[in-house]
Design an enzyme around this catalytic site. Structure first.
Site, PDB file in Angstrom:
ATOM      1  N   LYS A 112       0.813  -1.381   0.106  1.00  0.00           N
ATOM      2  CA  LYS A 112       0.072   0.018   0.044  1.00  0.00           C
ATOM      3  C   LYS A 112       0.659   1.333   0.039  1.00  0.00           C
ATOM      4  O   LYS A 112       0.544   2.313  -0.610  1.00  0.00           O
ATOM      5  CB  LYS A 112      -0.885  -0.027   1.211  1.00  0.00           C
ATOM      6  CG  LYS A 112      -1.866  -0.903   1.038  1.00  0.00           C
ATOM      7  CD  LYS A 112      -3.186  -0.866   2.055  1.00  0.00           C
ATOM      8  CE  LYS A 112      -4.253  -2.115   1.742  1.00  0.00           C
ATOM      9  NZ  LYS A 112      -5.335  -1.952   2.564  1.00  0.00           N
ATOM     10  N   LYS A 195      -5.489 -10.289  -6.784  1.00  0.00           N
ATOM     11  CA  LYS A 195      -6.721 -10.157  -5.971  1.00  0.00           C
ATOM     12  C   LYS A 195      -7.767  -9.085  -6.467  1.00  0.00           C
ATOM     13  O   LYS A 195      -7.080  -7.935  -6.790  1.00  0.00           O
ATOM     14  CB  LYS A 195      -6.361 -10.166  -4.493  1.00  0.00           C
ATOM     15  CG  LYS A 195      -6.164  -8.782  -3.940  1.00  0.00           C
ATOM     16  CD  LYS A 195      -6.262  -8.853  -2.534  1.00  0.00           C
ATOM     17  CE  LYS A 195      -6.118  -7.583  -1.857  1.00  0.00           C
ATOM     18  NZ  LYS A 195      -6.511  -7.107  -0.601  1.00  0.00           N
ATOM     19  N   LYS A 198     -10.159  -2.910  -4.148  1.00  0.00           N
ATOM     20  CA  LYS A 198     -10.875  -1.713  -4.693  1.00  0.00           C
ATOM     21  C   LYS A 198      -9.773  -0.694  -5.280  1.00  0.00           C
ATOM     22  O   LYS A 198     -10.217   0.346  -6.095  1.00  0.00           O
ATOM     23  CB  LYS A 198     -11.499  -1.209  -3.222  1.00  0.00           C
ATOM     24  CG  LYS A 198     -10.437  -0.571  -1.973  1.00  0.00           C
ATOM     25  CD  LYS A 198     -10.929   0.292  -1.117  1.00  0.00           C
ATOM     26  CE  LYS A 198     -10.103   0.372   0.025  1.00  0.00           C
ATOM     27  NZ  LYS A 198      -9.935  -0.706   0.844  1.00  0.00           N
TER      28      LYS A 198
END
Ligand code: AQP
Length: 332
Positions: A112, A195, A198
């Site tokens: 992230k 995966k 969002k």
């Protein structure tokens, strides 16, 4: 009854199919057999910038979707993380027990922060797994139903609980991950090696549950498969088809083997058309029910207030025990 605890972020717009199949679906099942605590993790949401008005709306939206998915406030405790201040309090304690190197090894942070740029990533994003440790330990949870991407954080939770128990005496239950093999990782429809997420590269591979059903059907029909035409479950050789079969099987209860037989010799078009229909049948009532909860914010807030009260009773007890074990002077 064994206890379960899990949380979901108040994402803008909608939960996606990965959230539902990987986690929320299990939450609904486990409320029948377990003492279940589920929360909307707004404290985790602010590890990245949030607009205050949107955050409040998204928190209600997340709760509404959880109820629409089948959580029953009579069978489980549903609450908002910030309503239970003990999360932040135990979070600090756990921060002081975590090694810097240990936290640095969390792969989700690496992913992230790489996406955001190292300078823009916050310290909160760095210690978010540690807050998650506190979330779980506060409830003395036996099991944590999550997707595969959360496994490392559950490992960290086990390590810290063991460390605390060894240093200060038996205090925390050591939790196990509850990850169903079949749905541990739902993949992006356009890039079946990643995966579903969002923050996907393109919205075409992401099924948001509250999208227009027609748009959802279209995404299913344009899912990436392969140049072959055989419908067979094979994660390594046929990741796209396997992902579609997993989704189809989970939503309908049909076995993968039965689906392989049903579509033998029929080609990908037939599979996608039928799955698109299955998806539409699933999301249409889900959207309606979510809207019904949103249309009555007072009832929704009252469900969350009752949940917070029940959660606080448990969390306060664990925090008091933790503080005592650590040697904090009690406030008289
Ligand atoms: N693709 C997935 N397959 C299976 N399970 C998944 N989960 C998320 N994506 C998949 C599970 O959903 C639960 C809630 O996750 P969250 O609130 O932490 O949402 P998230 O992980 O931030 O969702 P994203 O889309 O994965 O966000 P980004 O893109 O920010 O990383 C968890 O139990 C999670 O395992």
């Amino acid at each position: 009854r064994p206890r379960v605890l899990s949380g979901i972020q108040p994402t803008a717009g909608s939960f996606h199919l990965g959230n539902y199949l990987g986690a929320v679906r299990q939450w609904v099942a486990l409320q029948e057999s377990h003492d279940a605590f589920y929360m909307v993790v707004d404290l985790h949401a602010i590890t990245v910038p949030q607009d205050p008005v949107e955050l409040r709306a998204n928190t209600r939206l997340a709760a509404a979707q959880l109820l629409a998915a089948g959580l029953d406030p009579e069978r489980c405790t549903l609450f908002v993380q910030s309503h239970v201040p003990e999360h932040a309090q135990l979070g600090w304690v756990m921060n002081c027990l975590t090694g810097f190197g240990e936290a640095s090894r969390m792969t989700q942070f690496k992913d992230k922060s790489a996406k955001q740029g190292a300078d823009r990533a916050t310290v909160g994003l760095f210690t978010y797994p540690v807050l998650q440790v506190a979330d779980i330990l506060l409830y003395q949870a036996n099991q944590v139903p999550v997707g595969e991407d959360q496994r490392q954080h559950i490992e960290l939770t086990r390590d810290l609980a063991e460390r605390f128990n060894a240093r200060f005496g038996e205090t925390f239950t050591i939790p196990d991950p509850y990850i169903l093999k079949e749905t541990a990782k739902i993949f992006d429809l356009q890039d079946p090696s990643s995966k579903m997420s969002k923050s996907a590269a393109t919205p075409k591979g992401l099924i948001n549950l509250l999208d227009e059903p027609k748009a959802t059907a279209k995404k299913v029909k344009s899912a990436v498969t392969d140049t072959d035409t055989v419908i067979r479950f094979d994660r390594a050789e046929k990741p796209g088809v396997s992902n579609l079969l997993t989704i189809y099987s989970t939503l309908t209860g049909s076995g993968i083997g039965d689906l392989e037989q049903k579509y033998e010799g029929k080609g990908y078009g037939a599979l996608k058309t039928d799955l698109a229909e299955v998806m539409v049948e699933f999301v249409t009532p889900f959207r309606t029910r979510t809207q019904e909860y949103l249309d009555d914010p007072e009832s929704l807030d009252s469900i969350l207030a009752k949940g917070a009260e029940k959660a606080r009773a448990v969390a306060a007890e664990t925090l008091a025990l933790t503080y005592d074990r650590m040697g904090f002077l009690p406030a008289k």
